[in-house]
Design an enzyme around this catalytic site. Structure first.
Site, PDB file in Angstrom:
ATOM      1  N   LYS A   1     -45.554  42.950  34.299  1.00  0.00           N
ATOM      2  CA  LYS A   1     -45.151  42.083  33.197  1.00  0.00           C
ATOM      3  C   LYS A   1     -43.649  41.817  33.193  1.00  0.00           C
ATOM      4  O   LYS A   1     -43.115  41.286  32.227  1.00  0.00           O
ATOM      5  CB  LYS A   1     -45.569  42.723  31.877  1.00  0.00           C
TER       6      LYS A   1
ATOM      7  N   GLY B   1     -39.232  39.996  30.811  1.00  0.00           N
ATOM      8  CA  GLY B   1     -40.492  40.690  30.575  1.00  0.00           C
ATOM      9  C   GLY B   1     -41.201  40.076  29.381  1.00  0.00           C
ATOM     10  O   GLY B   1     -40.558  39.546  28.470  1.00  0.00           O
TER      11      GLY B   1
ATOM     12  N   SER C   1     -46.978  46.323  21.209  1.00  0.00           N
ATOM     13  CA  SER C   1     -47.481  47.297  20.241  1.00  0.00           C
ATOM     14  C   SER C   1     -46.745  48.626  20.312  1.00  0.00           C
ATOM     15  O   SER C   1     -46.609  49.315  19.314  1.00  0.00           O
ATOM     16  CB  SER C   1     -48.983  47.503  20.429  1.00  0.00           C
TER      17      SER C   1
END
Length: 184
Positions: free
Chosen positions: A46, A58, A137
């Site tokens: 990512k 990212g 998250s």
């Protein structure tokens, strides 16, 4: 501006962390991809190097939306000859004003040797005071861990990023320990 940060969408299934410390810049990202409550991939990448390896980027959020943003950001970097701040400002402006872009569900962290920015789908362009920022998250856990490590350890930027991501992975079920780290 602070109120917007709390209302920004939190993307699950990833953590991306930027650490600028002692003259080094590191972006770290976990590799977990989930579909609902199922892990479907452990080693996703990512984070990318852009503009002749002088800029790191990212993403957190939808992969398709994130790739679209990477392409648009790369085009802005080319247009502004690698000027990170100008490219980030222009992408944020487009993101805020373009109806199709506003529907993208992703966030981007971009950094070079001197500057780090968080770009969000609400058109926010945020430069952290301390060179540490995270999305996804596990972002709040990684940010807190990185700040504590900067203050209370002798680790370099890469070590701080690795340890902070390990802490985030221990807490956040959407973050794993299969890391990609890129350093400038």
């Amino acid at each position: 501006m602070t109120a917007r940060l709390y209302t920004a969408k939190v993307f699950h299934a990833t953590t991306i962390l930027a650490v600028r410390h002692q003259g080094r810049t590191v972006l770290a990202g976990d590799g977990q991809v989930t579909l609902g409550t199922t892990v479907v991939k452990h080693g996703a990448r990512k984070i990318r190097r852009l503009h002749n390896d002088t800029i790191l980027a990212g993403f957190a959020g939808s992969a398709a939306d994130s790739f679209s943003l990477f392409s648009r950001f790369e085009a802005k970097l080319d247009q502004y000859r690698g000027n990170l701040e100008r490219a980030a400002v222009e992408l944020a402006r487009d993101w805020r004003s373009d109806r199709a872009l506003r529907r993208l569900e992703a966030m981007l962290i971009v950094a070079d040797h001197a500057t780090t920015f968080l770009l969000s789908g609400t058109g926010d362009l945020i430069e952290p005071d301390d060179g540490i920022v995270a999305v996804g998250s596990g972002g709040p856990y990684a940010t807190a861990a990185a700040r504590a490590l900067v203050r209370h350890s002798t680790l370099d930027a890469r070590g701080i990023a690795q340890e902070a991501m390990a802490i985030a992975a221990d807490i956040c079920i959407y973050t794993n320990t299969h890391l990609t780290l890129e350093e400038l």
